[in-house]
Design a protein around this motif. Structure first.
Motif, PDB file in Angstrom:
ATOM      1  N   PHE A 400      21.104  37.752  21.899  1.00 59.24           N
ATOM      2  CA  PHE A 400      22.106  37.310  22.605  1.00 59.24           C
ATOM      3  C   PHE A 400      21.235  36.573  23.855  1.00 59.24           C
ATOM      4  CE2 PHE A 400      24.607  36.717  26.561  1.00 59.24           C
ATOM      5  CZ  PHE A 400      25.724  35.739  26.513  1.00 59.24           C
ATOM      6  N   GLU A 401      20.501  37.580  24.113  1.00 56.02           N
ATOM      7  CA  GLU A 401      19.256  37.131  25.523  1.00 56.02           C
ATOM      8  C   GLU A 401      18.527  36.502  25.319  1.00 56.02           C
ATOM      9  OE1 GLU A 401      19.632  38.442  28.394  1.00 56.02           O
ATOM     10  OE2 GLU A 401      21.930  39.141  28.670  1.00 56.02           O
ATOM     11  N   ARG A 402      18.143  36.208  24.388  1.00 55.98           N
ATOM     12  CA  ARG A 402      17.139  35.010  23.757  1.00 55.98           C
ATOM     13  C   ARG A 402      18.004  34.540  23.683  1.00 55.98           C
ATOM     14  NH1 ARG A 402      15.997  39.227  19.288  1.00 55.98           N
ATOM     15  NH2 ARG A 402      14.078  40.003  19.478  1.00 55.98           N
ATOM     16  N   TYR A 403      18.858  34.263  23.123  1.00 55.74           N
ATOM     17  CA  TYR A 403      19.928  32.664  22.891  1.00 55.74           C
ATOM     18  C   TYR A 403      20.008  31.561  24.379  1.00 55.74           C
ATOM     19  CZ  TYR A 403      20.229  33.167  18.120  1.00 55.74           C
ATOM     20  OH  TYR A 403      21.104  33.471  16.483  1.00 55.74           O
ATOM     21  N   ILE A 404      20.533  32.783  25.267  1.00 50.53           N
ATOM     22  CA  ILE A 404      20.627  32.449  27.066  1.00 50.53           C
ATOM     23  C   ILE A 404      19.572  32.247  27.655  1.00 50.53           C
ATOM     24  CG2 ILE A 404      20.954  34.828  27.472  1.00 50.53           C
ATOM     25  CD1 ILE A 404      23.562  33.120  29.212  1.00 50.53           C
ATOM     26  N   GLY A 405      18.148  32.882  26.924  1.00 44.73           N
ATOM     27  CA  GLY A 405      17.907  32.331  28.105  1.00 44.73           C
ATOM     28  C   GLY A 405      16.784  30.792  27.006  1.00 44.73           C
ATOM     29  N   ASN A 406      16.904  30.819  26.131  1.00 50.17           N
ATOM     30  CA  ASN A 406      16.277  29.239  25.899  1.00 50.17           C
ATOM     31  C   ASN A 406      17.314  28.706  26.471  1.00 50.17           C
ATOM     32  OD1 ASN A 406      13.872  30.249  24.146  1.00 50.17           O
ATOM     33  ND2 ASN A 406      15.177  30.847  22.621  1.00 50.17           N
ATOM     34  N   PHE A 407      18.967  28.670  26.620  1.00 43.42           N
ATOM     35  CA  PHE A 407      19.481  27.490  27.043  1.00 43.42           C
ATOM     36  C   PHE A 407      19.763  27.116  28.397  1.00 43.42           C
ATOM     37  CE2 PHE A 407      23.541  26.736  29.011  1.00 43.42           C
ATOM     38  CZ  PHE A 407      23.970  25.476  27.904  1.00 43.42           C
ATOM     39  N   GLN A 408      18.956  28.559  29.075  1.00 41.98           N
ATOM     40  CA  GLN A 408      19.016  27.863  30.866  1.00 41.98           C
ATOM     41  C   GLN A 408      17.915  26.960  30.764  1.00 41.98           C
ATOM     42  OE1 GLN A 408      19.327  31.801  33.353  1.00 41.98           O
ATOM     43  NE2 GLN A 408      19.398  32.364  31.362  1.00 41.98           N
ATOM     44  N   ARG A 409      16.573  27.569  29.928  1.00 44.79           N
ATOM     45  CA  ARG A 409      15.077  26.932  29.715  1.00 44.79           C
ATOM     46  C   ARG A 409      15.380  25.210  29.649  1.00 44.79           C
ATOM     47  NH1 ARG A 409      11.591  29.120  25.667  1.00 44.79           N
ATOM     48  NH2 ARG A 409      10.236  27.434  26.747  1.00 44.79           N
ATOM     49  N   LEU A 410      16.502  25.215  28.277  1.00 43.45           N
ATOM     50  CA  LEU A 410      16.782  23.883  28.081  1.00 43.45           C
ATOM     51  C   LEU A 410      17.457  22.963  28.490  1.00 43.45           C
ATOM     52  CD1 LEU A 410      15.986  21.899  25.415  1.00 43.45           C
ATOM     53  CD2 LEU A 410      19.023  22.589  24.849  1.00 43.45           C
ATOM     54  N   LEU A 411      17.996  23.636  29.642  1.00 48.91           N
ATOM     55  CA  LEU A 411      18.455  22.985  30.620  1.00 48.91           C
ATOM     56  C   LEU A 411      17.834  21.920  31.849  1.00 48.91           C
ATOM     57  CD1 LEU A 411      21.914  25.192  31.687  1.00 48.91           C
ATOM     58  CD2 LEU A 411      21.868  22.846  30.537  1.00 48.91           C
ATOM     59  N   GLN A 412      16.910  22.849  31.957  1.00 48.13           N
ATOM     60  CA  GLN A 412      15.809  22.337  32.560  1.00 48.13           C
ATOM     61  C   GLN A 412      14.493  21.605  32.739  1.00 48.13           C
ATOM     62  OE1 GLN A 412      14.680  26.019  35.548  1.00 48.13           O
ATOM     63  NE2 GLN A 412      16.365  27.011  34.258  1.00 48.13           N
ATOM     64  N   SER A 413      14.600  21.135  30.946  1.00 46.58           N
ATOM     65  CA  SER A 413      13.424  20.681  30.834  1.00 46.58           C
ATOM     66  C   SER A 413      13.486  19.466  31.333  1.00 46.58           C
ATOM     67  CB  SER A 413      13.951  20.226  29.166  1.00 46.58           C
ATOM     68  OG  SER A 413      13.750  21.346  28.377  1.00 46.58           O
ATOM     69  N   GLY A 414      11.969  19.148  31.613  1.00 43.99           N
ATOM     70  CA  GLY A 414      12.275  17.813  31.841  1.00 43.99           C
ATOM     71  C   GLY A 414      12.004  17.217  33.609  1.00 43.99           C
ATOM     72  N   ASP A 415      11.647  16.350  33.920  1.00 38.18           N
ATOM     73  CA  ASP A 415      11.124  15.754  35.343  1.00 38.18           C
ATOM     74  C   ASP A 415      12.930  16.000  36.080  1.00 38.18           C
ATOM     75  OD1 ASP A 415       8.295  16.799  35.812  1.00 38.18           O
ATOM     76  OD2 ASP A 415       8.458  14.454  35.026  1.00 38.18           O
ATOM     77  N   ARG A 416      13.775  15.222  35.348  1.00 43.60           N
ATOM     78  CA  ARG A 416      15.089  14.730  35.562  1.00 43.60           C
ATOM     79  C   ARG A 416      15.753  14.688  34.401  1.00 43.60           C
ATOM     80  NH1 ARG A 416      14.706   8.110  37.162  1.00 43.60           N
ATOM     81  NH2 ARG A 416      12.582   8.490  35.744  1.00 43.60           N
ATOM     82  N   GLN A 417      17.066  15.073  34.812  1.00 37.03           N
ATOM     83  CA  GLN A 417      17.889  15.807  33.612  1.00 37.03           C
ATOM     84  C   GLN A 417      19.275  15.162  33.838  1.00 37.03           C
ATOM     85  OE1 GLN A 417      16.732  18.550  35.496  1.00 37.03           O
ATOM     86  NE2 GLN A 417      14.926  19.114  34.764  1.00 37.03           N
ATOM     87  N   TYR A 418      19.823  14.749  32.797  1.00 39.49           N
ATOM     88  CA  TYR A 418      21.645  14.270  33.130  1.00 39.49           C
ATOM     89  C   TYR A 418      21.843  14.796  32.080  1.00 39.49           C
ATOM     90  CZ  TYR A 418      18.792  10.169  35.505  1.00 39.49           C
ATOM     91  OH  TYR A 418      17.799   9.832  36.688  1.00 39.49           O
ATOM     92  N   TYR A 419      23.219  15.304  32.267  1.00 36.44           N
ATOM     93  CA  TYR A 419      24.763  15.570  31.925  1.00 36.44           C
ATOM     94  C   TYR A 419      25.325  14.673  31.389  1.00 36.44           C
ATOM     95  CZ  TYR A 419      21.378  20.216  32.859  1.00 36.44           C
ATOM     96  OH  TYR A 419      20.197  20.866  33.614  1.00 36.44           O
ATOM     97  N   LEU A 420      25.763  14.614  29.990  1.00 36.87           N
ATOM     98  CA  LEU A 420      26.228  13.536  29.927  1.00 36.87           C
ATOM     99  C   LEU A 420      27.862  13.795  28.653  1.00 36.87           C
ATOM    100  CD1 LEU A 420      24.663  10.368  28.770  1.00 36.87           C
ATOM    101  CD2 LEU A 420      25.106  11.174  31.257  1.00 36.87           C
ATOM    102  N   VAL A 421      28.742  14.518  29.239  1.00 36.95           N
ATOM    103  CA  VAL A 421      29.959  14.722  28.267  1.00 36.95           C
ATOM    104  C   VAL A 421      30.821  13.834  28.474  1.00 36.95           C
ATOM    105  CG1 VAL A 421      28.249  16.860  29.254  1.00 36.95           C
ATOM    106  CG2 VAL A 421      30.462  16.147  30.758  1.00 36.95           C
TER     107      VAL A 421
END
Length: 862
Positions: A400-421
């Motif tokens: 689970f710690e790997r999963y949530i660590g990867n998720f946090q990294r994914l959220l910050q990928s890129g110079d600009r992030q756009y969350y479309l939901v």
């Protein structure tokens, strides 16, 4: 815990630049660091453990192991795939291939053989287990916690750990909330072009509706992309697998089941034939399919692929290569072989050659870092959450710690992030990815509860793609609506809309129903022709017409069904048919009639199949039979409904779960033809007494359901002589009470009272009306009758009449309801708003939806 800020790539590079070797958890992250290398470097700099051990790009070792095991053993393919998946996962988490054999329940014969074979294979995992990095070099390990036990086994005793995250908190961007998935994709296309595609990545769940929507939209806009559909998503590959399956489906295969094959091979077959059996439809575009089915078991898989490729005029060399890799290319096609091939293609990702150009499409559950300047995250719902591995060798907390660590990294990928939901879908809140619950302190149920901005639907003139307002064309106004269209529109406006856009195939129930209707229409005009014809001749003609829709094994039952239906229709029309048509004007006929064509006789009675279209009321339809000036009849081949059910389904405030406005609509029209008249609308369910006919106990009345319209209000009715006579035919106490009370006293009482609007029995009994009515009845009768019980039964009886009938106010309200729906419908056709999925009663009854595949799951489509 808050979302931890990941170190910037530039600062992280500065931190590891002086090391000889940098171990990182994933390949995109390694590539990003390598691109920042600003000095000559011999060999690898930043690299994953697996890439370092393999000395090359990683290969899908589960697929390679599978191919080797099925070549060496005779085990079931599914069992082999299951064992390989367990062995590799256990190896990854425990660091040893043999570790799987220590777990009881998983160490069966297949697993042992799989382990024996995998020991001999040059897999990446094997190389990883056998490799230890030379500790003479300076080594940095970035994100040690993200590595598995097998990946850590490559590390020497001495190395430096470098944290991925800082102590700071990441301030995530706002969530951009849209009304639908299509709006999200439209917003994406407003930004992405073929000029900036190389700078953009889109993160989404590969199995969600976003994947297909984005791929289709980018393709339509000529924007290059990669990372999307795999080998089995190729339309020709999917069509070939379907073709193989069609070869073993037997004579019940329909043209509709072959439609994807026909589309890819350019065979033009009308949609009318969709539900007809393939073997019964004589069209040039279908003959090759029938021939393929007849000879499929005489062909090898390679020959079958060649047959499809020639018909589709495509080269499928890569598929043929895969058949040879599996060792089945020259084997005869069998049902079991097709099942195994299909399972393999659904289970393993077959390598495909890609042009790595354009927008990068990244899967949310297999990516941790996306190295593009601009990254769009689409959906971000609970489907982004990994399913925790339920195996005894997995440390679930560490995983689970790997999963949530990867998720946090994914959220910050890129110079600009756009969350479309989306905030809601299908009228229900969209649950954000469950990892947010561990990363955000505040309470929330949906994205709208968090820091977000809602994007309302833009005017069509500014939307991407087809510009409605650029054309000087006004939408055609709908002036009248039929009962079937109204039923569909009220249930789901979106389904109604697609029903008008798309052709509908002929269906068995409609074909059979039309045959019975045609017979009834023909019999009214030509009873003598039918009387002089052997009924078996008529049945044979009906069977031949309906033949494409049923198996020959059903012929005996259908023959009985047709005989009983024809006999009951004949019996009803002989006993209760119209005596004259003098009260109606002539008509020019409506549509074609099967029996009229069969006998070469015209059907021109104004009593049958009488079409009406009233623009003042906004109504149109076709009356099966005008039985008398005040009586209409409709033939039904389906199951009988109670009168109260018919009235209930015509409710408008709110509409019923299964809306059906036929009776209300026809009576509304016909009261304009026969004003101030009491009218009846009868449903003749001519197949309802079929079991009784077989048993010799049929009663034609059991097939009839009649709804009455009263040309006055219900309040006027309750004090009338008709209502009083109804009470005298009711329950015992009711009859005794009101016989003694008399009509005059009853009518006087009702004139002073107002019957409640509710139809709920308990609310009626508790009403002030019930109390006053009971007191009035009690004062007007002797102690010899139970006035209280009689009054209660009277209220129930009168309420029953209301629930089984239409009164003037009911059809007045229905007229207004139709006006409102037509106005609303035309506004939507003009583009003022979209056609929503949800109907007036909320979520549609999907059993009544005709275009289910076109209504995206979970989309309300406001």
């Amino acid at each position: 815990m808050p979302i931890r800020r990941i170190k910037g790539l530039d600062s992280l590079y500065d931190e590891v630049a002086d090391y000889d070797l940098v171990i990182v958890p994933d390949a995109p992250f390694a590539s990003a660091l390598n691109r920042r290398l600003d000095r000559p470097h011999f060999g690898s700099f930043a690299i994953t453990p697996r890439r370092l051990a393999a000395g090359r790009r990683e290969q899908a070792e589960d697929r390679l192991a599978f191919l080797e095991v099925i070549d060496r053993t005779d085990h079931d393919w599914r069992a082999v795939a299951y064992a390989i998946g367990n062995a590799l996962q256990c190896w990854e988490h425990q660091g040893s291939l043999d570790a799987i054999l220590e777990y009881e329940g998983y160490s069966d014969e297949t697993t042992r053989e799989v382990v024996d074979v995998m020991r001999t294979l040059p897999t990446t995992s094997k190389r990883l287990a056998q490799t230890v990095i030379d500790d003479e070099r300076s080594i940095a390990v970035v994100g040690y916690d993200q590595l598995t036990n097998l990946e850590r086994s490559i590390l020497p005793e001495t190395f430096d750990r470098v944290e991925l995250f800082t102590e700071e908190e990441f301030e995530q961007p706002q969530f951009h909330v849209f009304d639908s998935a299509t709006d999200i994709v439209a917003a994406l296309l407003d930004t992405v072009t073929d000029q900036n595609a190389e700078r953009v990545a889109v993160v989404l769940d590969g199995g969600s509706r976003y994947s297909s929507l984005v791929e289709s939209a980018l393709e339509a806009a000529d924007v290059p992309f990669y990372g999307g559909p795999g080998f089995i998503e190729d339309p020709h590959h999917r069509a070939f697998i379907r073709l193989l399956r069609i070869g073993f489906r037997g004579t019940e295969t329909t043209v509709g089941e072959c439609r994807p094959i026909l589309a890819e091979t350019g065979s033009d077959v009308p949609i009318d034939d969709n539900q007809k059996r393939l073997d019964t439809v004589e069209r040039p575009g279908l003959e090759w399919l029938r021939e393929f089915r007849r000879s499929v078991e005489e062909q090898t898989f390679s020959e079958a692929l060649g047959t499809y490729a020639r018909k589709a005029d495509v080269e499928l060399a890569r598929f043929d290569e895969e058949l040879r890799t599996l060792g089945i290319a020259e084997k005869p096609v069998t049902g079991g072989g097709v099942d195994r091939l299909s399972y393999y293609l659904q289970t393993y990702e077959v390598p495909v050659d890609r042009d790595n150009e354009g927008v990068l499409l990244a899967d949310a559950k297999s990516s941790a870092h996306v190295d593009r300047p601009v990254v769009f995250h689409l959906g971000m719902g609970r489907e982004w959450t990994h399913s925790a591995p339920q195996r005894p060798w997995v440390d679930t907390e560490a995983q689970f710690e790997r999963y949530i660590g990867n998720f946090q990294r994914l959220l910050q990928s890129g110079d600009r992030q756009y969350y479309l939901v989306q905030d809601t879908a299908g009228g229900e809140p969209v649950t954000p990815c469950l990892y947010f619950g561990d990363l955000i302190d505040e309470e929330f149920e949906r994205f709208g509860d968090l820091d977000s901005v809602h994007h309302r639907r833009r005017p069509r003139s500014t939307s991407v793609g087809f510009d409605r307002e650029s054309l000087d064309v006004e939408s055609e106004t709908v002036e009248t609506i039929s009962q079937s269209s109204l039923n569909s529109y009220v249930n789901s406006p979106r389904d109604y809309f697609f029903g008008k856009l798309l052709d509908a195939p002929d269906q068995e129930r409609f074909v059979e129903g039309n045959l019975f209707h045609d017979f009834a229409e023909f019999y009214v005009s030509h009873p003598d022709v039918v009387a002089n014809t052997d009924i078996d001749e008529l049945i044979d003609a009906m069977l031949e017409e309906a033949k494409p829709f049923f198996s020959s094994a059903d012929e005996t039952l259908r023959r009985r069904k047709y005989r009983i239906g024809l006999e009951l229709i004949t019996e009803y029309l002989d006993d209760h048919g119209p005596e004259s048509d003098a009260f109606l004007t002539g008509t020019s006929g409506w549509g074609e009639n099967f029996f009229a064509a069969y006998f070469d006789e015209a059907v021109d009675s104004p009593l049958t199949e009488r079409w009406f279209e009233d623009h003042a009321l906004g109504l149109k339809g076709k009356i099966d039979l005008v039985n008398a000036p005040d009586r209409l009849l409709d033939y039904k081949s389906g199951g009988k409904k109670r009168t109260s059910q018919i009235v209930k389904r015509a409710a408008i405030d709110p509409p019923a779960d299964t809306p059906n406005f036929q009776a209300a609509l026809y009576l509304t029209y016909y009261r304009a033809v026969q004003p101030n008249e009491q009218l009846e609308f009868t449903f003749f369910h001519f197949l309802e007494p079929m079991d009784d006919v077989i048993a010799g106990e049929a009663d034609l009345d059991d097939a009839l359901t009649t709804v009455t319209y009263y040309p006055f209000t219900f309040d006027e009715y309750v004090g009338s002589r008709d209502a009083y006579e109804t009470l005298l035919d009711g329950y015992n106490d009711c009859r005794e009470t009101f016989t003694e009370l008399g009509h005059s006293a009853y009518s006087d009482s009702m004139r002073q009272l107002s019957f409640p609007e509710t139809t709920d029995r308990n609310e009626l009994r508790a009403s002030e009306f019930a109390e006053e009515f009971t007191a009035a009845v009690d004062s007007g009768t002797s102690d010899d009758v139970d006035a209280e019980k009689g009054a209660d039964q009277a209220i129930r009886e009168l309420n029953g009449v209301r629930k089984r009938s239409f009164f003037r106010e009911d059809l007045d309200a229905f007229e207004s309801f139709v006006d409102e729906r037509l106005e609303e419908l035309n506004d939507r056709r003009a583009g003022e708003e979209r056609f929503p999925v949800d109907g007036l009663a909320g979520e549609p009854n999907y059993r009544r939806v005709d275009n289910r595949d076109l209504l995206l799951a979970g989309e309300s489509g406001d």
